[in-house]
Design a protein around this motif. Structure first.
Motif, PDB file in Angstrom:
ATOM      1  N   UNK A  20      47.689  55.733  56.733  1.00 53.65           N
ATOM      2  CA  UNK A  20      47.244  56.927  56.017  1.00 53.65           C
ATOM      3  C   UNK A  20      47.276  58.143  56.942  1.00 53.65           C
ATOM      4  N   UNK A  21      46.793  57.982  58.169  1.00 53.65           N
ATOM      5  CA  UNK A  21      46.822  59.088  59.128  1.00 53.65           C
ATOM      6  C   UNK A  21      48.231  59.529  59.455  1.00 53.65           C
ATOM      7  N   UNK A  22      49.150  58.557  59.584  1.00 51.96           N
ATOM      8  CA  UNK A  22      50.541  58.907  59.872  1.00 51.96           C
ATOM      9  C   UNK A  22      51.150  59.707  58.731  1.00 51.96           C
ATOM     10  N   UNK A  23      50.871  59.303  57.493  1.00 53.35           N
ATOM     11  CA  UNK A  23      51.416  60.018  56.329  1.00 53.35           C
ATOM     12  C   UNK A  23      50.836  61.428  56.249  1.00 53.35           C
ATOM     13  N   UNK A  75      42.234  55.089  65.496  1.00 57.24           N
ATOM     14  CA  UNK A  75      42.784  56.302  64.880  1.00 57.24           C
ATOM     15  C   UNK A  75      44.231  56.508  65.302  1.00 57.24           C
ATOM     16  N   UNK A  76      44.938  57.317  64.531  1.00 64.46           N
ATOM     17  CA  UNK A  76      46.312  57.641  64.918  1.00 64.46           C
ATOM     18  C   UNK A  76      46.328  58.430  66.217  1.00 64.46           C
ATOM     19  N   UNK A  77      45.408  59.381  66.348  1.00 63.80           N
ATOM     20  CA  UNK A  77      45.282  60.200  67.555  1.00 63.80           C
ATOM     21  C   UNK A  77      43.808  60.291  67.917  1.00 63.80           C
ATOM     22  N   UNK A  78      43.489  60.063  69.172  1.00 61.89           N
ATOM     23  CA  UNK A  78      42.125  60.288  69.640  1.00 61.89           C
ATOM     24  C   UNK A  78      41.950  61.797  69.852  1.00 61.89           C
ATOM     25  N   UNK A  79      41.278  62.445  68.922  1.00 64.84           N
ATOM     26  CA  UNK A  79      41.153  63.901  68.944  1.00 64.84           C
ATOM     27  C   UNK A  79      40.410  64.404  70.166  1.00 64.84           C
ATOM     28  N   UNK A 132      40.000  62.574  58.235  1.00 66.49           N
ATOM     29  CA  UNK A 132      40.287  61.152  58.117  1.00 66.49           C
ATOM     30  C   UNK A 132      40.272  60.476  59.495  1.00 66.49           C
ATOM     31  N   UNK A 133      40.884  61.117  60.474  1.00 72.27           N
ATOM     32  CA  UNK A 133      40.971  60.557  61.821  1.00 72.27           C
ATOM     33  C   UNK A 133      39.572  60.372  62.430  1.00 72.27           C
TER      34      UNK A 133
END
Length: 418
Positions: free
Chosen positions: A117-120, A185-189, A174-175
């Motif tokens: 979902x994060x990638x999309x 997560x897709x990216x660690x903010x 979302x992340x």
């Protein structure tokens, strides 16, 4: 995957197959290769050697951008463009045969799960933003030019960009929610709160925005205005590759003496000087010596940046974050490349359209009806006509020969030849 895309492109029977092989399959392959390459370099080298390694890679990458048009232009002009992509397949095979040379440490612990979902969401947000900027020259920024639809009477450009920002905001939420519940997560903010990493990514984005913007406009100037073929154009871009490669190799050691911050500042100053110099060389009749010198200085500035940024980005985090930061690094570079081409292309077309419209409006020899027809045709968008075609059309119409070579002429689509 990259080699497969190159092979499909080389054998493409139609434009759609070419776009599939080049834009889709090769693009996916490059997206997989580049972040992993950055992580492998960080893993294989330490300390001073790592800085030198990233300087070498940065210089080679930048040199490739300039050498590519030269080699590709020669093959395209004298042989066939298909050999360019066939050559990429040969290079990929050679790399795969040498894969045992590269060592990789074994992963410890469970592999992270992909955040689909994060990638999309992230891909959709970035795509909408780039699409809006890319189509701004066709759609118009505020006043509609030739858009497929309008929003409240305005061009859709800013609305599409705003939609991209909204989707990216949704991705951030979302992340964070995914990380809060303990999922990968897709990216660690939190990485964006590291000042050296944040500065390095912004500079990488800016570097590619400038570089690809220049490499969009300069070949257009050389081919449309000067009438050079692909090989002649690539030859005039060669000074950039030579000076960028040499500078990046030597400046990697310079960074240890002056520090990365001073080297980056020196690079930005050098880039400013080179761009001002390039502006001074843009004339109807090119001065090859001045142009080559300005391009050489441009390569020095790019080489200074390339020698530092990879090491600054990768050295700002720990070993576990190398691969993730590699992904961010090349995302910033690709985003800068896309925005550079789109923004500067939009500015170029807008400036030429404004100049053309002004000349038409101020010409006392044109009737009001002709001016109105030209204005309506310009709303449909622009295409570029090479100088030789302009000369042929002018001679056929019996117009007097101009004193100097004309600048690139934007011609209204769906309009008749005057």
């Amino acid at each position: 995957m990259y080699g497969t895309g190159s092979a499909v492109t080389a054998l493409a029977p139609t434009l759609w197959v070419l776009a599939l092989g080049w834009s889709v399959v090769e693009g996916l392959g490059a997206a997989m290769v580049l972040p992993a390459m950055a992580a492998l370099v960080a893993e294989s080298y330490r300390g001073k050697d790592r800085a030198v390694a990233y300087g070498v890679i940065g210089g080679l990458a930048g040199a490739g951008i300039a050498v590519g048009p030269l080699l590709g232009g020669w093959v395209t002009t004298y042989l066939t463009w298909r050999l360019v992509f066939a050559g990429e397949v040969v290079v990929v095979i050679a790399v795969l045969l040498c894969h045992r040379v590269i060592t990789e440490s074994r992963r410890t612990g469970p592999a992270p799960r992909m955040d689909v979902v994060g990638a999309v969401l992230s891909a959709a947000g970035l795509a909408l933003g780039v699409l809006g900027v890319l189509q701004s020259s066709t759609w118009g920024w505020v006043q509609p030019r030739n858009p497929p639809f309008t929003v409240l009477g305005f061009a859709p450009t800013l609305f599409v960009i705003a939609a991209g920002v909204a989707v990216l905001s949704l991705f951030v939420r979302w992340d964070r929610a995914r990380e809060a519940r303990g999922a990968d997560p897709l990216v660690h903010l939190a990485l964006f709160r590291v000042p050296p990493l944040r500065s390095g990514l912004l500079t990488l984005l800016s570097q590619n925005l400038i570089l690809l913007g220049l490499f969009f406009t300069i070949p257009l100037y050389l081919q449309v205005v000067q009438g050079f073929d692909a090989f002649q154009t690539g030859l005039r871009l060669l000074p950039v590759s030579v000076t960028m490669l040499v500078t990046s190799l030597t400046a990697a050691r310079l960074g240890r003496t002056l520090g990365p911050r001073r080297v980056v500042r020196l690079a930005l100053l050098t880039l400013t000087v080179s761009i001002v110099w390039l502006l001074a060389t843009i004339d109807p009749v090119i001065d090859d010596a001045q142009f080559a010198a300005a391009m050489a200085v441009l390569g020095i500035g790019m080489g200074l940046l390339a020698s530092q940024l990879g090491n600054v980005v990768q050295s700002s985090v720990g070993e576990e974050e190398r691969s993730e930061v590699g992904g961010l690094q090349f995302t910033a570079q690709n985003l800068g490349s896309a925005l550079g081409t789109a923004l500067i292309g939009s500015m170029l077309i807008g400036a030429l359209a404004h100049a053309f419209t002004t000349d038409v409006e101020n010409d006392p020899l044109l009737s009001a009806q002709t001016k109105q027809q030209t204005g309506v045709a310009l709303e449909a968008g622009l295409t570029f006509v090479p100088t030789d075609q302009v000369r042929s059309a002018a001679q056929h119409a019996g117009l007097p020969r101009p004193r100097s070579t004309p600048s690139p002429t934007p011609t209204p689509r769906r309009s008749s030849t005057a």
